[in-house]
Design an enzyme around this catalytic site. Sequence first.
Site, PDB file in Angstrom:
ATOM      1  CD  GLU A 259      -2.980  -1.047   0.334  1.00 34.32           C
ATOM      2  OE1 GLU A 259      -3.166   0.028  -0.277  1.00 34.32           O
ATOM      3  OE2 GLU A 259      -3.644  -2.065   0.127  1.00 34.32           O
ATOM      4  CD  GLU A 394       2.814  10.141  -0.939  1.00 41.06           C
ATOM      5  OE1 GLU A 394       3.867   9.491  -0.793  1.00 41.06           O
ATOM      6  OE2 GLU A 394       1.702   9.708  -0.605  1.00 41.06           O
TER       7      GLU A 394
HETATM    8  P1  NAD Z   1       8.429   4.814   4.695  1.00 33.91           P
HETATM    9  O1  NAD Z   1       8.393   4.060   3.428  1.00 33.91           O
HETATM   10  O2  NAD Z   1       9.567   5.716   4.949  1.00 33.91           O
HETATM   11  O3  NAD Z   1       8.370   3.822   5.953  1.00 33.91           O
HETATM   12  C1  NAD Z   1       7.332   2.897   6.117  1.00 33.91           C
HETATM   13  C2  NAD Z   1       7.808   1.780   7.015  1.00 33.91           C
HETATM   14  O4  NAD Z   1       8.846   1.070   6.336  1.00 33.91           O
HETATM   15  C3  NAD Z   1       8.396   2.225   8.353  1.00 33.91           C
HETATM   16  O5  NAD Z   1       7.976   1.326   9.366  1.00 33.91           O
HETATM   17  C4  NAD Z   1       9.894   2.104   8.124  1.00 33.91           C
HETATM   18  O6  NAD Z   1      10.626   1.857   9.308  1.00 33.91           O
HETATM   19  C5  NAD Z   1       9.956   0.884   7.216  1.00 33.91           C
HETATM   20  N1  NAD Z   1      11.188   0.763   6.416  1.00 33.91           N
HETATM   21  C6  NAD Z   1      12.038   1.741   6.039  1.00 33.91           C
HETATM   22  N2  NAD Z   1      13.055   1.218   5.312  1.00 33.91           N
HETATM   23  C7  NAD Z   1      12.827  -0.114   5.226  1.00 33.91           C
HETATM   24  C8  NAD Z   1      13.507  -1.191   4.586  1.00 33.91           C
HETATM   25  N3  NAD Z   1      14.626  -1.016   3.910  1.00 33.91           N
HETATM   26  N4  NAD Z   1      12.978  -2.433   4.701  1.00 33.91           N
HETATM   27  C9  NAD Z   1      11.828  -2.634   5.372  1.00 33.91           C
HETATM   28  N5  NAD Z   1      11.150  -1.657   6.004  1.00 33.91           N
HETATM   29  C10 NAD Z   1      11.642  -0.409   5.924  1.00 33.91           C
HETATM   30  O7  NAD Z   1       7.022   5.591   4.766  1.00 33.91           O
HETATM   31  P2  NAD Z   1       6.566   6.623   5.872  1.00 33.91           P
HETATM   32  O8  NAD Z   1       7.325   7.893   5.644  1.00 33.91           O
HETATM   33  O9  NAD Z   1       6.574   5.982   7.196  1.00 33.91           O
HETATM   34  O10 NAD Z   1       5.026   6.837   5.467  1.00 33.91           O
HETATM   35  C11 NAD Z   1       4.607   7.702   4.475  1.00 33.91           C
HETATM   36  C12 NAD Z   1       4.284   6.942   3.201  1.00 33.91           C
HETATM   37  O11 NAD Z   1       3.315   5.925   3.472  1.00 33.91           O
HETATM   38  C13 NAD Z   1       3.647   7.837   2.150  1.00 33.91           C
HETATM   39  O12 NAD Z   1       4.233   7.571   0.906  1.00 33.91           O
HETATM   40  C14 NAD Z   1       2.182   7.419   2.160  1.00 33.91           C
HETATM   41  O13 NAD Z   1       1.504   7.663   0.960  1.00 33.91           O
HETATM   42  C15 NAD Z   1       2.295   5.963   2.475  1.00 33.91           C
HETATM   43  N6  NAD Z   1       1.023   5.436   3.002  1.00 33.91           N
HETATM   44  C16 NAD Z   1       0.240   4.652   2.192  1.00 33.91           C
HETATM   45  C17 NAD Z   1      -0.992   4.167   2.655  1.00 33.91           C
HETATM   46  C18 NAD Z   1      -1.880   3.323   1.761  1.00 33.91           C
HETATM   47  O14 NAD Z   1      -2.802   2.718   2.282  1.00 33.91           O
HETATM   48  N7  NAD Z   1      -1.647   3.259   0.462  1.00 33.91           N
HETATM   49  C19 NAD Z   1      -1.416   4.469   3.946  1.00 33.91           C
HETATM   50  C20 NAD Z   1      -0.594   5.265   4.756  1.00 33.91           C
HETATM   51  C21 NAD Z   1       0.624   5.749   4.268  1.00 33.91           C
END
Ligand code: NAD
Length: 501
Positions: A259, A394
């Site tokens: 997602e 975004e």
């Molecule tokens: P992010 O991708 O930076 O982090 C998300 C999660 O991934 C965190 O728990 C982080 O610790 C983990 N992570 C980071 N690097 C990783 C790796 N190498 N391997 C595995 N896990 C890792 O995102 P964010 O900044 O926390 O959230 C914002 C983003 O989430 C935005 O792009 C937003 O659109 C998206 N989002 C999508 C939905 C949906 O339903 N489509 C819902 C909420 C947020």
Amino acid sequence: MTQTLTAPKVKVDRKWQLWIGGKFQDGASERILTNPADGKTLCKVAEASKKQAEEAIKAARKAFDEGPWPQLTAMERAQFLFKLADKIDENADELAELETMNGGKPLREAKYDMADAANCFRYYAGLVTKPTGQAIDVPAPSITTVVREPIGVCAQIIPWNYPLLMAAWKLAPALAAGNTCILKPSEYTPLTAIRLAEILHELELPEGVVNILTGDGAIAGNTLAESKLVDKIAFTGSVKTGKAVAAAALGNLKKVTLELGGKSPMVVFSDFDVDTAVDYALFAIFCNAGQVCSAGSRLLVEETVYDSFVKKLVERAKTITVGPGLEADTEMGPLVNEVQLKRVLEYIEIGKKEGAKLETGGDQPKGDKYGKGFYINPTIFTGVKQDMRIVQEEIFGPVVVVQKFKTEDEAIEMANGTDFGLAGAVFSNDINRAYKVIKKLKAGITWVNSFHNTYNECPWGGYKQSGWGRELGTFGLETYTEVKQINVNLDPAPVGWFEKK
Ligand code: NAD
């Protein structure tokens, strides 16, 4: 005059630990969390090492392979989930306050999230006891049934914008289906997930069925994504991390759902009431300070009402009360952390350099009540071109671009003109036109004359680079199951295939 709520009732200055195999333990290191409302230190939280992540995976593996959770009847698992939902309701005030202190969102939004999270557990508790599978009419003497079985160990990685709600979207269907889980919350907002672990512990969930692994993405998250002992990974976050997770998951071809982000359009036709459209537009982008995957970050407005729409939008955006989430009159809180603040301010500079017109915002509010918090005023750009970065990327903050269109075809082309395809909305009183445009939108979640309605009962997910698969609804439960066909021969007799004539 600001009406301040009573001082926070929640004690954050305490131990925040990992929950592995039914036991709370310290992390290999600790992270200091900052309160986004004032920039002051909030508390310290356990951070898992790679070894602790592996321990959590083993605990979930043992709980799946040896039971009892997967072997319980659907009704028994449902009863547990109903109890959990009631406990979330009982603790909702405390959980909401914690969410606000940790992530910054206004308390009224956090309260909605807590109620949604409880109802998500109720929805899947109800769904899992309903008829499932297929009986297929194959040639006699065989009969075939198709059944669904849990996948196994599910790793679930979530972002910081809806901490407890995202945990519920992941855990509820997975547990209902009989899987075991390792949930990794965002390193920035792990507090409500740890409280959830404490509630699960109180309810005596069997050891290892859920493990809460707080920690860094590159260490804890990546260990989960790579592990061959994990059968499925469900990820919510940015496109960049989603691609890294999908690549890491290739090792054992674990099931992957993603997602990801969005740049969702809201298309406004001139036959729709401008004031009402403006009201929805404000909600679409400034709710949770724009830190919503489905945020309406691109407004496409028909030429004939464009000027009056922009004028009213700017006037109303200026009246939004920005402030600490715990203050009763706050309508928009701070961003989650300093990294995000800098990122959004950088995008605002990019927009200006690209030649877009900054109509309002773009700066930080000033005054004592903001302390060193991570606030940005509601920001509106006009005069943008489709290929500008602020239109294509975004931003994930309170920043919206307004574009003008002449024809329906032009609106559709602009609406579909990014790499994302998460959500989109059309505002028109002409239902034929609205439906025609919605059908042409390349997006997984769409609304006519509304925005942001999210139902536990309906599939959530995106087209294009907004993700793989769907969460919520019946689709969400299916992604936590394997499909098995069972063929039974009711009259076994030699096949005769290799019989000599
Ligand atoms: P992010 O991708 O930076 O982090 C998300 C999660 O991934 C965190 O728990 C982080 O610790 C983990 N992570 C980071 N690097 C990783 C790796 N190498 N391997 C595995 N896990 C890792 O995102 P964010 O900044 O926390 O959230 C914002 C983003 O989430 C935005 O792009 C937003 O659109 C998206 N989002 C999508 C939905 C949906 O339903 N489509 C819902 C909420 C947020």
